[in-house]
Design a protein around this motif. Structure first.
Motif, PDB file in Angstrom:
ATOM      1  N   VAL A 201       0.829  -1.207   0.000  1.00  0.00           N
ATOM      2  CA  VAL A 201       0.000   0.000   0.000  1.00  0.00           C
ATOM      3  C   VAL A 201       0.862   1.255   0.000  1.00  0.00           C
ATOM      4  CG1 VAL A 201      -1.781   1.283   1.223  1.00  0.00           C
ATOM      5  CG2 VAL A 201      -1.889  -1.208   1.141  1.00  0.00           C
ATOM      6  N   ALA A 202       1.890   1.279   0.836  1.00  0.00           N
ATOM      7  CA  ALA A 202       2.749   2.462   0.913  1.00  0.00           C
ATOM      8  C   ALA A 202       3.498   2.694  -0.398  1.00  0.00           C
ATOM      9  CB  ALA A 202       3.736   2.315   2.066  1.00  0.00           C
ATOM     10  N   VAL A 203       4.017   1.617  -0.982  1.00  0.00           N
ATOM     11  CA  VAL A 203       4.739   1.745  -2.246  1.00  0.00           C
ATOM     12  C   VAL A 203       3.826   2.305  -3.329  1.00  0.00           C
ATOM     13  CG1 VAL A 203       5.826   0.454  -4.124  1.00  0.00           C
ATOM     14  CG2 VAL A 203       6.447  -0.029  -1.758  1.00  0.00           C
ATOM     15  N   MET A 204       2.619   1.751  -3.435  1.00  0.00           N
ATOM     16  CA  MET A 204       1.698   2.206  -4.461  1.00  0.00           C
ATOM     17  C   MET A 204       1.265   3.647  -4.223  1.00  0.00           C
ATOM     18  SD  MET A 204       1.667  -0.220  -6.529  1.00  0.00           S
ATOM     19  CE  MET A 204       0.512   0.551  -7.638  1.00  0.00           C
ATOM     20  N   ALA A 205       1.089   4.032  -2.981  1.00  0.00           N
ATOM     21  CA  ALA A 205       0.680   5.404  -2.674  1.00  0.00           C
ATOM     22  C   ALA A 205       1.730   6.403  -3.152  1.00  0.00           C
ATOM     23  CB  ALA A 205       0.437   5.547  -1.167  1.00  0.00           C
ATOM     24  N   VAL A 206       2.984   6.158  -2.779  1.00  0.00           N
ATOM     25  CA  VAL A 206       4.055   7.064  -3.182  1.00  0.00           C
ATOM     26  C   VAL A 206       4.211   7.067  -4.701  1.00  0.00           C
ATOM     27  CG1 VAL A 206       6.538   7.483  -3.050  1.00  0.00           C
ATOM     28  CG2 VAL A 206       5.275   6.817  -0.998  1.00  0.00           C
ATOM     29  N   LEU A 207       4.158   5.879  -5.300  1.00  0.00           N
ATOM     30  CA  LEU A 207       4.310   5.750  -6.745  1.00  0.00           C
ATOM     31  C   LEU A 207       3.264   6.567  -7.485  1.00  0.00           C
ATOM     32  CD1 LEU A 207       5.600   4.246  -9.171  1.00  0.00           C
ATOM     33  CD2 LEU A 207       3.889   2.468  -8.819  1.00  0.00           C
ATOM     34  N   PHE A 208       2.016   6.444  -7.093  1.00  0.00           N
ATOM     35  CA  PHE A 208       0.961   7.149  -7.817  1.00  0.00           C
ATOM     36  C   PHE A 208       0.940   8.637  -7.523  1.00  0.00           C
ATOM     37  CE2 PHE A 208      -0.809   2.842  -8.310  1.00  0.00           C
ATOM     38  CZ  PHE A 208      -0.899   2.858  -9.686  1.00  0.00           C
ATOM     39  N   LEU A 209       1.349   9.042  -6.349  1.00  0.00           N
ATOM     40  CA  LEU A 209       1.472  10.471  -6.084  1.00  0.00           C
ATOM     41  C   LEU A 209       2.525  11.095  -6.994  1.00  0.00           C
ATOM     42  CD1 LEU A 209       1.206  10.574  -2.180  1.00  0.00           C
ATOM     43  CD2 LEU A 209      -0.346  11.675  -3.805  1.00  0.00           C
ATOM     44  N   VAL A 210       3.689  10.433  -7.109  1.00  0.00           N
ATOM     45  CA  VAL A 210       4.771  10.966  -7.942  1.00  0.00           C
ATOM     46  C   VAL A 210       4.377  10.999  -9.410  1.00  0.00           C
ATOM     47  CG1 VAL A 210       7.120  10.549  -8.758  1.00  0.00           C
ATOM     48  CG2 VAL A 210       6.588  10.305  -6.330  1.00  0.00           C
ATOM     49  N   LEU A 211       3.851   9.868  -9.917  1.00  0.00           N
ATOM     50  CA  LEU A 211       3.477   9.812 -11.333  1.00  0.00           C
ATOM     51  C   LEU A 211       2.273  10.692 -11.631  1.00  0.00           C
ATOM     52  CD1 LEU A 211       4.023   6.011 -12.054  1.00  0.00           C
ATOM     53  CD2 LEU A 211       5.489   7.920 -12.687  1.00  0.00           C
ATOM     54  N   GLY A 212       1.350  10.790 -10.670  1.00  0.00           N
ATOM     55  CA  GLY A 212       0.201  11.674 -10.855  1.00  0.00           C
ATOM     56  C   GLY A 212       0.624  13.120 -10.983  1.00  0.00           C
ATOM     57  N   LEU A 213       1.561  13.545 -10.143  1.00  0.00           N
ATOM     58  CA  LEU A 213       2.056  14.919 -10.224  1.00  0.00           C
ATOM     59  C   LEU A 213       2.777  15.159 -11.547  1.00  0.00           C
ATOM     60  CD1 LEU A 213       3.342  15.419  -6.570  1.00  0.00           C
ATOM     61  CD2 LEU A 213       1.354  16.504  -7.629  1.00  0.00           C
ATOM     62  N   LYS A 214       3.503  14.142 -12.029  1.00  0.00           N
ATOM     63  CA  LYS A 214       4.171  14.282 -13.330  1.00  0.00           C
ATOM     64  C   LYS A 214       3.152  14.472 -14.449  1.00  0.00           C
ATOM     65  CE  LYS A 214       7.171  11.961 -16.671  1.00  0.00           C
ATOM     66  NZ  LYS A 214       6.266  12.298 -17.795  1.00  0.00           N
ATOM     67  N   LEU A 215       2.082  13.680 -14.428  1.00  0.00           N
ATOM     68  CA  LEU A 215       1.059  13.819 -15.466  1.00  0.00           C
ATOM     69  C   LEU A 215       0.336  15.155 -15.364  1.00  0.00           C
ATOM     70  CD1 LEU A 215      -0.484  10.223 -15.617  1.00  0.00           C
ATOM     71  CD2 LEU A 215       0.985  11.337 -17.298  1.00  0.00           C
ATOM     72  N   LEU A 216       0.120  15.616 -14.141  1.00  0.00           N
ATOM     73  CA  LEU A 216      -0.477  16.946 -13.977  1.00  0.00           C
ATOM     74  C   LEU A 216       0.415  18.006 -14.623  1.00  0.00           C
ATOM     75  CD1 LEU A 216      -1.816  16.899 -10.298  1.00  0.00           C
ATOM     76  CD2 LEU A 216      -3.170  17.123 -12.378  1.00  0.00           C
ATOM     77  N   GLY A 217       1.724  17.914 -14.367  1.00  0.00           N
ATOM     78  CA  GLY A 217       2.646  18.865 -14.972  1.00  0.00           C
ATOM     79  C   GLY A 217       2.657  18.775 -16.483  1.00  0.00           C
ATOM     80  N   ASP A 218       2.640  17.540 -17.010  1.00  0.00           N
ATOM     81  CA  ASP A 218       2.613  17.351 -18.463  1.00  0.00           C
ATOM     82  C   ASP A 218       1.335  17.949 -19.066  1.00  0.00           C
ATOM     83  OD1 ASP A 218       5.012  16.063 -18.261  1.00  0.00           O
ATOM     84  OD2 ASP A 218       4.202  14.044 -18.503  1.00  0.00           O
ATOM     85  N   GLY A 219       0.205  17.686 -18.417  1.00  0.00           N
ATOM     86  CA  GLY A 219      -1.073  18.199 -18.927  1.00  0.00           C
ATOM     87  C   GLY A 219      -1.112  19.712 -18.930  1.00  0.00           C
ATOM     88  N   ILE A 220      -0.655  20.315 -17.835  1.00  0.00           N
ATOM     89  CA  ILE A 220      -0.636  21.776 -17.758  1.00  0.00           C
ATOM     90  C   ILE A 220       0.285  22.357 -18.823  1.00  0.00           C
ATOM     91  CG2 ILE A 220       0.065  23.729 -16.307  1.00  0.00           C
ATOM     92  CD1 ILE A 220      -0.838  22.060 -13.890  1.00  0.00           C
TER      93      ILE A 220
END
Length: 225
Positions: A201-220
């Motif tokens: 759970v912890a690994v997936m949480a950190v992983l998706f937070l990091v990749l989610g922020l990257k996609l947010l930056g890419d989209g913006i």
């Protein structure tokens, strides 16, 4: 093509280190038909990722995902939406993580893995790759990144193949240990399974937070440039 590979490698790594599929393949390898079922699970996984990525490429090409060497607006919107989804999912996972890793519990369906037929094992691998709410957004984002780069069809396919191979390394590692590790393979895989189960759970949480922020930056970036 090099820029596209740079964009999708992080997404592929995110898929590759998903703990649950790794735990699943280790449990499958421990069954009486472990060699056959382990290979079938991995092939199903490869097929699922390839199919979802190919669908995204097929959608992106006629939908004008790229124009004048710049991603189309809808690609930016898609990345923004996927980024929001992943950040929300990662935040939820982080708050739900067990305070004591030793108390972590695996999904109930994993208890039935030793009773699955080869066909069902193949289907499980496909489903975990293409239909899983954790992996599908990353594969869709990778397909959008490839489709929006304005590459020739051959280079698009080659980029997708690289993504799929990298995204499968998490399964190929335990499969390789099982096939080549001899007597020590059981102990090694057992240690990997225990660690992944405790920290899933912890690994997936950190992983998706990091990749989610990257996609947010890419989209913006796409929407504002």
């Amino acid at each position: 093509m090099g820029k596209v590979l740079g964009d999708v490698l992080g997404l592929a790594a995110g898929v590759a280190i998903s703990p649950l599929p790794i735990i699943a393949v280790i449990l499958i390898l421990a069954t009486p038909r472990g060699r056959l079922n382990g290979v079938l699970f991995t092939v199903g996984w490869l097929l699922g990722l390839s199919a979802l990525g190919a669908v995204m490429l097929a959608v992106a090409s006629p939908a004008h995902a790229s124009g004048h060497d710049h991603p189309a607006t809808w690609v930016g919107v898609l990345k923004l939406a996927l980024g929001v989804l992943l950040v929300a999912f990662g935040t939820r996972q982080w708050h739900r993580r067990p305070r004591d890793p030793s108390q972590a519990q695996l999904p109930k369906w994993m208890g039935a893995i030793d009773r699955l037929s080869p066909v069902k094992v193949f289907g499980l691998g496909t489903a975990l790759a293409a239909l899983n709410a954790k992996n599908a957004p990353l594969t869709i984002a990778a397909g959008a990144a490839i489709g929006s780069a304005g590459l020739p069809v051959g280079q698009q396919i080659a980029s997708l193949v690289v993504f799929v191979v990298i995204a499968t390394l998490g399964l190929l590692a335990p499969l390789g240990v099982y096939l080549l590790g001899g007597e020590r393979a059981k102990t090694t895989l057992g240690n990997w399974k225990d660690w992944a189960a405790q920290h899933n759970v912890a690994v997936m949480a950190v992983l998706f937070l990091v990749l989610g922020l990257k996609l947010l930056g890419d989209g913006i970036s796409v929407l504002t440039s």
